[in-house]
Design a protein around this motif. Sequence first.
Motif, PDB file in Angstrom:
ATOM      1  N   LEU A 198       0.631  -1.238  -0.009  1.00 43.54           N
ATOM      2  CA  LEU A 198      -0.366   0.066  -0.060  1.00 43.54           C
ATOM      3  C   LEU A 198       0.928   1.260  -0.356  1.00 43.54           C
ATOM      4  O   LEU A 198       0.912   2.031  -0.917  1.00 43.54           O
ATOM      5  N   LEU A 199       1.607   1.605   1.132  1.00 46.55           N
ATOM      6  CA  LEU A 199       2.623   2.335   1.393  1.00 46.55           C
ATOM      7  C   LEU A 199       3.224   2.638  -0.072  1.00 46.55           C
ATOM      8  O   LEU A 199       3.405   3.506  -0.761  1.00 46.55           O
ATOM      9  N   ALA A 200       4.399   1.452  -0.346  1.00 45.88           N
ATOM     10  CA  ALA A 200       5.051   2.018  -1.782  1.00 45.88           C
ATOM     11  C   ALA A 200       3.835   2.472  -3.060  1.00 45.88           C
ATOM     12  O   ALA A 200       5.211   3.022  -4.047  1.00 45.88           O
ATOM     13  N   LYS A 201       2.818   1.858  -2.884  1.00 46.44           N
ATOM     14  CA  LYS A 201       2.179   1.939  -4.299  1.00 46.44           C
ATOM     15  C   LYS A 201       1.861   3.673  -3.861  1.00 46.44           C
ATOM     16  O   LYS A 201       1.136   4.287  -5.202  1.00 46.44           O
ATOM     17  N   THR A 202       1.207   4.542  -2.894  1.00 46.15           N
ATOM     18  CA  THR A 202       0.843   5.449  -2.409  1.00 46.15           C
ATOM     19  C   THR A 202       1.861   6.533  -2.690  1.00 46.15           C
ATOM     20  O   THR A 202       1.775   7.566  -3.322  1.00 46.15           O
ATOM     21  N   LYS A 203       3.123   6.362  -2.722  1.00 50.38           N
ATOM     22  CA  LYS A 203       4.883   6.874  -2.995  1.00 50.38           C
ATOM     23  C   LYS A 203       4.850   6.950  -4.332  1.00 50.38           C
ATOM     24  O   LYS A 203       4.915   7.781  -4.736  1.00 50.38           O
ATOM     25  N   GLU A 204       4.242   6.659  -4.944  1.00 47.25           N
ATOM     26  CA  GLU A 204       4.673   6.139  -6.291  1.00 47.25           C
ATOM     27  C   GLU A 204       3.902   6.477  -6.836  1.00 47.25           C
ATOM     28  O   GLU A 204       4.363   7.725  -8.129  1.00 47.25           O
ATOM     29  N   LEU A 205       2.672   7.003  -6.834  1.00 50.10           N
ATOM     30  CA  LEU A 205       1.779   8.318  -7.088  1.00 50.10           C
ATOM     31  C   LEU A 205       1.853   9.622  -7.125  1.00 50.10           C
ATOM     32  O   LEU A 205       1.741  10.102  -7.651  1.00 50.10           O
ATOM     33  N   ALA A 206       2.365   9.177  -5.364  1.00 48.45           N
ATOM     34  CA  ALA A 206       2.928  10.504  -4.890  1.00 48.45           C
ATOM     35  C   ALA A 206       4.210  10.821  -6.347  1.00 48.45           C
ATOM     36  O   ALA A 206       4.262  12.529  -6.269  1.00 48.45           O
ATOM     37  N   GLN A 207       5.320  10.322  -6.262  1.00 46.01           N
ATOM     38  CA  GLN A 207       6.134  10.723  -6.962  1.00 46.01           C
ATOM     39  C   GLN A 207       5.595  12.096  -8.712  1.00 46.01           C
ATOM     40  O   GLN A 207       6.071  12.580  -8.925  1.00 46.01           O
ATOM     41  N   THR A 208       4.830  10.741  -9.167  1.00 55.92           N
ATOM     42  CA  THR A 208       4.286  10.768 -10.355  1.00 55.92           C
ATOM     43  C   THR A 208       3.724  11.820  -9.950  1.00 55.92           C
ATOM     44  O   THR A 208       3.810  13.105 -10.953  1.00 55.92           O
ATOM     45  N   ILE A 209       2.678  12.418  -9.787  1.00 52.44           N
ATOM     46  CA  ILE A 209       2.384  13.599  -9.002  1.00 52.44           C
ATOM     47  C   ILE A 209       3.274  14.825  -8.933  1.00 52.44           C
ATOM     48  O   ILE A 209       3.190  16.516  -9.469  1.00 52.44           O
ATOM     49  N   ALA A 210       4.697  14.710  -8.373  1.00 52.62           N
ATOM     50  CA  ALA A 210       4.800  15.839  -7.927  1.00 52.62           C
ATOM     51  C   ALA A 210       5.540  16.286  -8.894  1.00 52.62           C
ATOM     52  O   ALA A 210       6.764  16.928  -8.886  1.00 52.62           O
ATOM     53  N   ARG A 211       5.511  15.099 -10.038  1.00 51.87           N
ATOM     54  CA  ARG A 211       6.768  15.509 -10.994  1.00 51.87           C
ATOM     55  C   ARG A 211       6.014  16.742 -12.403  1.00 51.87           C
ATOM     56  O   ARG A 211       6.247  17.218 -12.794  1.00 51.87           O
ATOM     57  N   ASN A 212       4.798  17.050 -11.537  1.00 51.37           N
ATOM     58  CA  ASN A 212       4.238  17.814 -12.577  1.00 51.37           C
ATOM     59  C   ASN A 212       3.727  19.034 -11.649  1.00 51.37           C
ATOM     60  O   ASN A 212       3.929  19.666 -11.232  1.00 51.37           O
ATOM     61  N   SER A 213       3.345  20.168 -12.255  1.00 49.22           N
ATOM     62  CA  SER A 213       3.172  21.824 -12.270  1.00 49.22           C
ATOM     63  C   SER A 213       2.239  22.318 -11.506  1.00 49.22           C
ATOM     64  O   SER A 213       1.431  21.247 -10.812  1.00 49.22           O
ATOM     65  N   PRO A 214       3.424  22.569  -9.805  1.00 47.40           N
ATOM     66  CA  PRO A 214       2.427  23.073  -9.285  1.00 47.40           C
ATOM     67  C   PRO A 214       1.941  23.594  -8.761  1.00 47.40           C
ATOM     68  O   PRO A 214       0.672  23.751  -8.242  1.00 47.40           O
ATOM     69  N   MET A 215       1.716  24.811 -10.213  1.00 48.26           N
ATOM     70  CA  MET A 215       0.480  26.041 -10.188  1.00 48.26           C
ATOM     71  C   MET A 215      -0.313  25.393 -10.957  1.00 48.26           C
ATOM     72  O   MET A 215      -1.291  25.947 -10.431  1.00 48.26           O
ATOM     73  N   ALA A 216      -0.407  24.774 -11.439  1.00 49.17           N
ATOM     74  CA  ALA A 216      -1.576  23.792 -12.643  1.00 49.17           C
ATOM     75  C   ALA A 216      -2.229  22.689 -11.355  1.00 49.17           C
ATOM     76  O   ALA A 216      -3.729  22.420 -10.971  1.00 49.17           O
ATOM     77  N   ILE A 217      -1.837  22.360 -10.442  1.00 44.64           N
ATOM     78  CA  ILE A 217      -2.331  21.709  -9.590  1.00 44.64           C
ATOM     79  C   ILE A 217      -3.227  22.128  -8.557  1.00 44.64           C
ATOM     80  O   ILE A 217      -4.404  21.920  -8.710  1.00 44.64           O
ATOM     81  N   ALA A 218      -2.190  22.986  -8.094  1.00 40.36           N
ATOM     82  CA  ALA A 218      -3.215  24.088  -7.079  1.00 40.36           C
ATOM     83  C   ALA A 218      -4.657  24.490  -7.930  1.00 40.36           C
ATOM     84  O   ALA A 218      -5.196  24.462  -6.911  1.00 40.36           O
ATOM     85  N   ARG A 219      -4.782  25.105  -9.099  1.00 39.05           N
ATOM     86  CA  ARG A 219      -5.243  25.537  -9.379  1.00 39.05           C
ATOM     87  C   ARG A 219      -6.628  24.235  -9.961  1.00 39.05           C
ATOM     88  O   ARG A 219      -7.720  24.828  -9.779  1.00 39.05           O
ATOM     89  N   ALA A 220      -5.928  23.532 -10.511  1.00 36.02           N
ATOM     90  CA  ALA A 220      -6.760  21.926 -10.302  1.00 36.02           C
ATOM     91  C   ALA A 220      -7.602  21.824  -9.303  1.00 36.02           C
ATOM     92  O   ALA A 220      -8.371  20.985  -9.506  1.00 36.02           O
ATOM     93  N   ILE A 221      -6.548  21.155  -7.821  1.00 36.81           N
ATOM     94  CA  ILE A 221      -7.488  21.102  -7.042  1.00 36.81           C
ATOM     95  C   ILE A 221      -9.196  22.257  -6.153  1.00 36.81           C
ATOM     96  O   ILE A 221      -9.825  21.552  -6.391  1.00 36.81           O
ATOM     97  N   HIS A 222      -9.041  23.050  -6.481  1.00 45.84           N
ATOM     98  CA  HIS A 222      -9.474  24.796  -6.364  1.00 45.84           C
ATOM     99  C   HIS A 222     -10.758  23.818  -7.505  1.00 45.84           C
ATOM    100  O   HIS A 222     -12.144  24.599  -6.915  1.00 45.84           O
ATOM    101  N   ALA A 223     -10.569  24.103  -8.827  1.00 47.62           N
ATOM    102  CA  ALA A 223     -11.541  23.892  -9.398  1.00 47.62           C
ATOM    103  C   ALA A 223     -12.658  22.453  -9.396  1.00 47.62           C
ATOM    104  O   ALA A 223     -14.022  22.931  -9.779  1.00 47.62           O
ATOM    105  N   VAL A 224     -11.472  21.220  -8.701  1.00 47.92           N
ATOM    106  CA  VAL A 224     -12.545  20.821  -8.917  1.00 47.92           C
ATOM    107  C   VAL A 224     -13.339  20.624  -7.767  1.00 47.92           C
ATOM    108  O   VAL A 224     -14.677  19.604  -7.714  1.00 47.92           O
ATOM    109  N   ASN A 225     -12.810  21.642  -6.561  1.00 48.35           N
ATOM    110  CA  ASN A 225     -13.333  21.810  -5.358  1.00 48.35           C
ATOM    111  C   ASN A 225     -15.001  22.446  -5.497  1.00 48.35           C
ATOM    112  O   ASN A 225     -15.344  22.084  -4.990  1.00 48.35           O
TER     113      ASN A 225
END
Length: 255
Positions: free
Chosen positions: A189-216
């Motif tokens: 579980l934790l290894a798979k969760t970290k794998e996803l988190a590392q994949t997300i972390a490679r993407n644009s933090p500026m875009a992700i922050a706005r995507a979170i707000h828009a999805v909410n």
Amino acid sequence: MNYENILLENEGPVTVITINRPESLNALNAKTIQELSSALKELDQSPACRAVIITGSGEKSFVAGADIKEFSDFGQEKAEELARNGQNILFNTIENMKRPVIAAVNGFALGGGLELAMACHIRYASDNARLGLPEVTLGLIPGYGGTQRLPKLVGKGMANEMIFSAKMIPAQKAKEIGLVNEVFPIEDLLAKTKELAQTIARNSPMAIARAIHAVNLSDTDQGFETEIKYFGELFDLDDKKEGVSAFIEKRKPNF
């Protein structure tokens, strides 16, 4: 900062927060809620942090619920204050963070524990996980957002069934109804969760922050306009320039 009930581990751009109260199956008490809130708010302001994982210590329990001993003698006024403060201090904080928060649900996620997982943006679960909202067995209802977030995730009918019956559901059923994204053996579980988190972390933090707000805002009348606004706004920011340049130059972007 030193914490009593949580552990923090940094793995590059990913921080793992472990709720560490194994003697009470990681139940949420007021101190744990405050420590989680403080840690998350600090991480949300840290340029080094790109994603957060929340899990529980051991293999038995993510969070078995709220610490009932703390509020067993409350009256209406104190109970309303408890629910309002908890939502404002922690659960809404998670939902509205600029960094994505992933719940790694290991074992029991009941009551406030399931509400904590639902406040996270993504949920992975172990195959031994059991999820439920048992509050009506105590003569109560969920007070940390359970009646609001669960219907958005699984639909009103299934949410009603889970809340009214107070029954626990297994991890695979939770995946089938959309309550968790994926199910893994507990040891993975934790290894798979970290794998996803590392994949997300490679993407644009500026875009992700706005995507979170828009999805909410996706279930409000502000959703579409917010998406349009952020889509345009990002065109003038550095991450878009780097992302497009990397695409044209056939290389990985460096956000």
